[in-house]
Design an enzyme around this catalytic site. Structure first.
Site, PDB file in Angstrom:
ATOM      1  N   THR A   1       0.889  -0.983  -0.082  1.00 34.73           N
ATOM      2  CA  THR A   1      -0.081  -0.064  -0.138  1.00 34.73           C
ATOM      3  C   THR A   1       0.825   1.258   0.110  1.00 34.73           C
ATOM      4  OG1 THR A   1      -1.725  -1.218   1.332  1.00 34.73           O
ATOM      5  CG2 THR A   1      -1.831   1.344   1.016  1.00 34.73           C
TER       6      THR A   1
ATOM      7  N   THR B   1       2.314   0.815  13.290  1.00 35.80           N
ATOM      8  CA  THR B   1       2.350  -0.092  12.396  1.00 35.80           C
ATOM      9  C   THR B   1       2.275   0.548  10.926  1.00 35.80           C
ATOM     10  OG1 THR B   1      -0.039  -0.222  12.298  1.00 35.80           O
ATOM     11  CG2 THR B   1       1.345  -1.972  13.366  1.00 35.80           C
ATOM     12  N   ALA B   2       2.616   1.906  10.938  1.00 33.79           N
ATOM     13  CA  ALA B   2       2.399   2.713   9.687  1.00 33.79           C
ATOM     14  C   ALA B   2       3.799   2.908   8.944  1.00 33.79           C
ATOM     15  CB  ALA B   2       1.996   4.203  10.046  1.00 33.79           C
TER      16      ALA B   2
ATOM     17  N   ASP C   1       5.956  -1.894  14.511  1.00 34.04           N
ATOM     18  CA  ASP C   1       6.448  -2.963  13.473  1.00 34.04           C
ATOM     19  C   ASP C   1       7.242  -2.297  12.377  1.00 34.04           C
ATOM     20  OD1 ASP C   1       5.890  -5.467  12.182  1.00 34.04           O
ATOM     21  OD2 ASP C   1       4.528  -4.153  10.672  1.00 34.04           O
TER      22      ASP C   1
ATOM     23  N   GLU D   1      14.971   0.519   7.397  1.00 37.70           N
ATOM     24  CA  GLU D   1      14.570  -0.851   7.705  1.00 37.70           C
ATOM     25  C   GLU D   1      15.854  -1.433   6.732  1.00 37.70           C
ATOM     26  OE1 GLU D   1      10.644  -1.894   7.249  1.00 37.70           O
ATOM     27  OE2 GLU D   1      10.138  -0.688   8.707  1.00 37.70           O
TER      28      GLU D   1
ATOM     29  N   HIS E   1       8.548  -5.457  10.395  1.00 32.10           N
ATOM     30  CA  HIS E   1       7.710  -5.026   9.184  1.00 32.10           C
ATOM     31  C   HIS E   1       6.902  -6.316   8.841  1.00 32.10           C
ATOM     32  CE1 HIS E   1       6.820  -1.720   6.162  1.00 32.10           C
ATOM     33  NE2 HIS E   1       5.959  -2.542   6.214  1.00 32.10           N
TER      34      HIS E   1
ATOM     35  N   ALA F   1       3.427  -6.675   9.756  1.00 27.61           N
ATOM     36  CA  ALA F   1       1.917  -6.296  10.022  1.00 27.61           C
ATOM     37  C   ALA F   1       1.249  -7.067   8.901  1.00 27.61           C
ATOM     38  CB  ALA F   1       1.687  -5.140  10.323  1.00 27.61           C
TER      39      ALA F   1
HETATM   40  P1  NAD Z   1      -5.135   5.211   3.798  1.00 25.57           P
HETATM   41  O1  NAD Z   1      -4.733   6.082   2.680  1.00 25.57           O
HETATM   42  O2  NAD Z   1      -6.312   4.642   3.769  1.00 25.57           O
HETATM   43  O3  NAD Z   1      -5.157   6.185   4.866  1.00 25.57           O
HETATM   44  C1  NAD Z   1      -4.350   7.232   5.525  1.00 25.57           C
HETATM   45  C2  NAD Z   1      -5.029   8.166   6.383  1.00 25.57           C
HETATM   46  O4  NAD Z   1      -3.973   9.105   6.857  1.00 25.57           O
HETATM   47  C3  NAD Z   1      -6.049   8.973   5.467  1.00 25.57           C
HETATM   48  O5  NAD Z   1      -7.447   9.147   6.104  1.00 25.57           O
HETATM   49  C4  NAD Z   1      -5.327  10.364   5.480  1.00 25.57           C
HETATM   50  O6  NAD Z   1      -6.239  11.486   5.398  1.00 25.57           O
HETATM   51  C5  NAD Z   1      -4.539  10.570   6.788  1.00 25.57           C
HETATM   52  N1  NAD Z   1      -3.415  11.430   6.897  1.00 25.57           N
HETATM   53  C6  NAD Z   1      -2.507  11.788   5.661  1.00 25.57           C
HETATM   54  N2  NAD Z   1      -1.669  12.550   5.919  1.00 25.57           N
HETATM   55  C7  NAD Z   1      -2.059  13.049   7.322  1.00 25.57           C
HETATM   56  C8  NAD Z   1      -1.392  13.788   8.007  1.00 25.57           C
HETATM   57  N3  NAD Z   1      -0.442  14.655   7.887  1.00 25.57           N
HETATM   58  N4  NAD Z   1      -2.256  14.224   9.427  1.00 25.57           N
HETATM   59  C9  NAD Z   1      -3.448  13.395   9.511  1.00 25.57           C
HETATM   60  N5  NAD Z   1      -3.864  12.514   8.952  1.00 25.57           N
HETATM   61  C10 NAD Z   1      -3.145  12.260   7.523  1.00 25.57           C
HETATM   62  O7  NAD Z   1      -3.908   4.200   4.330  1.00 25.57           O
HETATM   63  P2  NAD Z   1      -3.897   2.945   4.921  1.00 25.57           P
HETATM   64  O8  NAD Z   1      -4.573   1.832   4.078  1.00 25.57           O
HETATM   65  O9  NAD Z   1      -4.955   2.913   6.077  1.00 25.57           O
HETATM   66  O10 NAD Z   1      -2.629   2.760   5.437  1.00 25.57           O
HETATM   67  C11 NAD Z   1      -1.841   3.397   6.240  1.00 25.57           C
HETATM   68  C12 NAD Z   1      -0.404   3.346   6.146  1.00 25.57           C
HETATM   69  O11 NAD Z   1      -0.007   2.145   6.792  1.00 25.57           O
HETATM   70  C13 NAD Z   1       0.192   3.011   4.730  1.00 25.57           C
HETATM   71  O12 NAD Z   1       0.478   4.307   4.034  1.00 25.57           O
HETATM   72  C14 NAD Z   1       1.462   2.394   4.923  1.00 25.57           C
HETATM   73  O13 NAD Z   1       2.568   3.148   5.250  1.00 25.57           O
HETATM   74  C15 NAD Z   1       1.034   1.532   6.120  1.00 25.57           C
HETATM   75  N6  NAD Z   1       1.015   0.170   6.072  1.00 25.57           N
HETATM   76  C16 NAD Z   1       1.880  -0.736   6.868  1.00 25.57           C
HETATM   77  C17 NAD Z   1       1.852  -1.977   6.685  1.00 25.57           C
HETATM   78  C18 NAD Z   1       2.872  -3.006   7.427  1.00 25.57           C
HETATM   79  O14 NAD Z   1       3.002  -4.077   7.165  1.00 25.57           O
HETATM   80  N7  NAD Z   1       3.247  -2.566   8.559  1.00 25.57           N
HETATM   81  C19 NAD Z   1       0.900  -2.633   5.664  1.00 25.57           C
HETATM   82  C20 NAD Z   1       0.196  -1.787   4.922  1.00 25.57           C
HETATM   83  C21 NAD Z   1       0.330  -0.362   5.223  1.00 25.57           C
END
Ligand code: NAD
Length: 335
Positions: A74, A230-231, A256, A261, A302, A304
């Protein structure tokens, strides 16, 4: 067209990609794309890889035929989108393969911390079945702060609600349907930090979120609060996090993701004469090592996203992305 599938390894996935057919020839490569292997693939028209691949301008400029990058994730913060735009390289991602997958991992980290699961399990592995002296805490009734209420954040909200927690939410663009939920309250970022017992991060890595949780934000958090990330690693200042945990201001952290990394995965890169890490990278790596050794911190590498179901969805969507590009109707484009 030649497709190089980096970070391959699952036989079933390779078979699925190989079945793309047409004039699409797939070459699976076990390693992620990096400076060491890029020149071996200079004839690639399409490349595909996970978050561990280096899609920077320095690497992409060594792939003269490249027209399409199919990110099998993603997050696409490892892709230099400005460079791709300038060169006409299209980029796709997998927009939503694992909303619950990642939210479940966030709760896995939280529950492991709240119920001291790791030290208890380590003791029984050693043959020590005495009662665990370390006392945990319950989630019910606690305030769960969700930073970023997109695909994953909203699943985390549902789970928190199921545990009987109150939910505080912060997002740059709040969702009207979540605003209407009686159990979820959108607040300012500072109010969330001040009121939440648990802060869980679900924002993408962007210039705006880089260092979003720094020393000042950690100081604003409740004494005894727990941070779950986990972000992406770069959202948190990890040196500041070490300090907050050492001072006892934060009770625990579940991580995570970490900055840089790739460096942590390949420590030999610390000593590579041609690409010496910067002072910032060294600081982050030292902080990551320190965090991983702290008893009140759980670090997963990483992981998740890593379920059978999510992997199947990633492969299916990436194949659809590549097929759509090859047919001239690209989908799931980013940037
Ligand atoms: P998404 O785009 O659906 O949601 C992200 C949210 O963050 C949105 O609602 C957006 O408005 C908000 N946002 C963006 N910038 C912002 C800011 N400066 N302040 C406040 N809010 C803000 O994304 P998602 O599918 O929920 O995924 C989120 C993140 O999780 C991905 O970008 C990725 O980096 C991470 N992720 C990690 C793993 C893992 O294995 N650890 C797997 C998938 C995704």
């Amino acid at each position: 067209m030649k497709i190089v599938l980096f970070s391959a390894g699952e036989a079933a996935d390779e078979a699925a990609f190989s079945a793309l057919g047409g004039d699409l020839a797939v070459l699976p490569v076990m390693a992620p794309l990096d400076a060491g292997n890029v020149d071996a693939h200079e004839d690639a028209d399409i490349v595909s890889g996970f978050a561990g691949c280096d899609f920077s301008a320095a690497i992409l400029s060594r792939l003269p035929r490249l027209r399409f990058i199919a990110v099998r994730a993603t997050g696409f913060d490892n892709v230099d989108l400005a460079y791709c735009r300038a060169r006409g390289i299209l980029v796709s991602n997998v927009p939503a393969y694992g909303d619950s997958t990642v939210a479940e991992h966030a709760f896995g980290l939280l529950l492991a911390l709240s119920r001291r699961t790791v030290p208890c399990a380590e003791a029984t592995r050693r043959g020590d079945f005495t009662f665990c002296p370390d006392r945990g805490f319950e989630l019910r009734g606690k305030a769960f702060g969700v930073v970023g209420t997109g695909h994953i954040g909203r699943r985390a909200i549902e789970m928190a609600s199921g545990f009987g927690m109150t939910v505080l939410a912060y997002d740059a663009m709040p969702s009207p349907d979540l605003q209407a939920r009686p159990d979820t309250r959108y607040v300012t970022f500072n109010a969330l930090l001040a009121e939440a017992d648990i802060v869980s991060l679900h924002v993408p890595a962007t210039p705006q979120t880089d260092g979003m949780i720094g020393a000042a934000e950690l100081a604003r958090m409740k004494r005894g609060a727990v941070l779950i990330n986990t972000a992406r690693g770069q959202v948190v200042d990890h040196a500041a996090l070490v300090g907050a945990l050492e001072r006892g201001h934060l009770a625990a952290a579940g991580l995570d993701v970490l900055p840089d990394e790739t460096l942590l995965r390949h420590p030999d890169k610390f000593f590579a004469p041609d690409q010496a890490p910067s002072a910032t990278q060294l600081r982050a790596a030292l902080a990551a090592r320190a965090l991983a050794s702290m008893p009140n911190v759980i670090v997963t590498p990483h992981n998740a996203y890593n379920t059978q179901e999510a992997f199947r969805r990633i492969v299916e969507t990436t194949i659809a992305n590549i097929r759509a590009f090859a047919e001239g109707n690209p989908i799931n484009l980013v940037g």
